[in-house]
Design a protein around this motif. Structure first.
Motif, short mmCIF file in Angstrom:
data_model
loop_
_atom_site.label_atom_id
_atom_site.label_comp_id
_atom_site.label_asym_id
_atom_site.label_seq_id
_atom_site.Cartn_x
_atom_site.Cartn_y
_atom_site.Cartn_z
N MET A 275 42.02 25.39 -21.65
CA MET A 275 42.77 25.32 -20.01
C MET A 275 43.57 27.34 -20.04
SD MET A 275 45.04 24.55 -17.33
CE MET A 275 45.71 24.77 -16.66
N PHE A 276 44.26 28.00 -21.09
CA PHE A 276 44.27 28.82 -21.24
C PHE A 276 42.64 30.32 -20.58
CE2 PHE A 276 47.76 27.63 -24.22
CZ PHE A 276 48.61 28.08 -23.28
N ALA A 277 42.14 29.70 -21.18
CA ALA A 277 40.95 30.50 -21.65
C ALA A 277 40.70 30.04 -19.82
CB ALA A 277 39.53 29.82 -21.50
N LEU A 278 40.41 29.62 -19.16
CA LEU A 278 39.92 29.24 -17.59
C LEU A 278 40.88 30.22 -17.20
CD1 LEU A 278 39.35 25.80 -17.53
CD2 LEU A 278 38.10 27.63 -16.97
N VAL A 279 42.47 30.53 -17.13
CA VAL A 279 43.63 30.92 -17.04
C VAL A 279 42.98 32.46 -17.06
CG1 VAL A 279 46.33 32.06 -17.01
CG2 VAL A 279 45.02 29.53 -16.28
#
Length: 71
Positions: free
Chosen positions: A1-5
């Motif tokens: 999730m953090f990677a997508l953000v």
């Protein structure tokens, strides 16, 4: 999730950078000058250096003080 953000934030940054450079190129074209990144950067650096040297505090005004805990 953090990677997508993080990826989304990077894409937004790249798009805003492209838009900013496009605006600079458009303004230069309207003025009839060629936009040169190196010249623009050197101008910005020289302005920044002149502002730093005109500051209120200069190196001779700053005194290094040692402090101790008082018990």
């Amino acid at each position: 999730m953090f990677a997508l953000v993080g990826l989304f934030m990077a894409v937004v940054f790249m798009i805003s950078t492209v838009l900013a450079i496009s605006v600079l190129m458009l303004v230069s074209a309207i003025r009839g000058k060629q936009f040169n990144v190196k010249e623009y950067w050197m101008t910005r650096q020289s302005r920044r250096k002149s502002v730093q040297t005109k500051g209120f505090l200069q190196s001779k005004d700053v005194t290094d003080v040692d402090s101790r805990d008082v018990r």
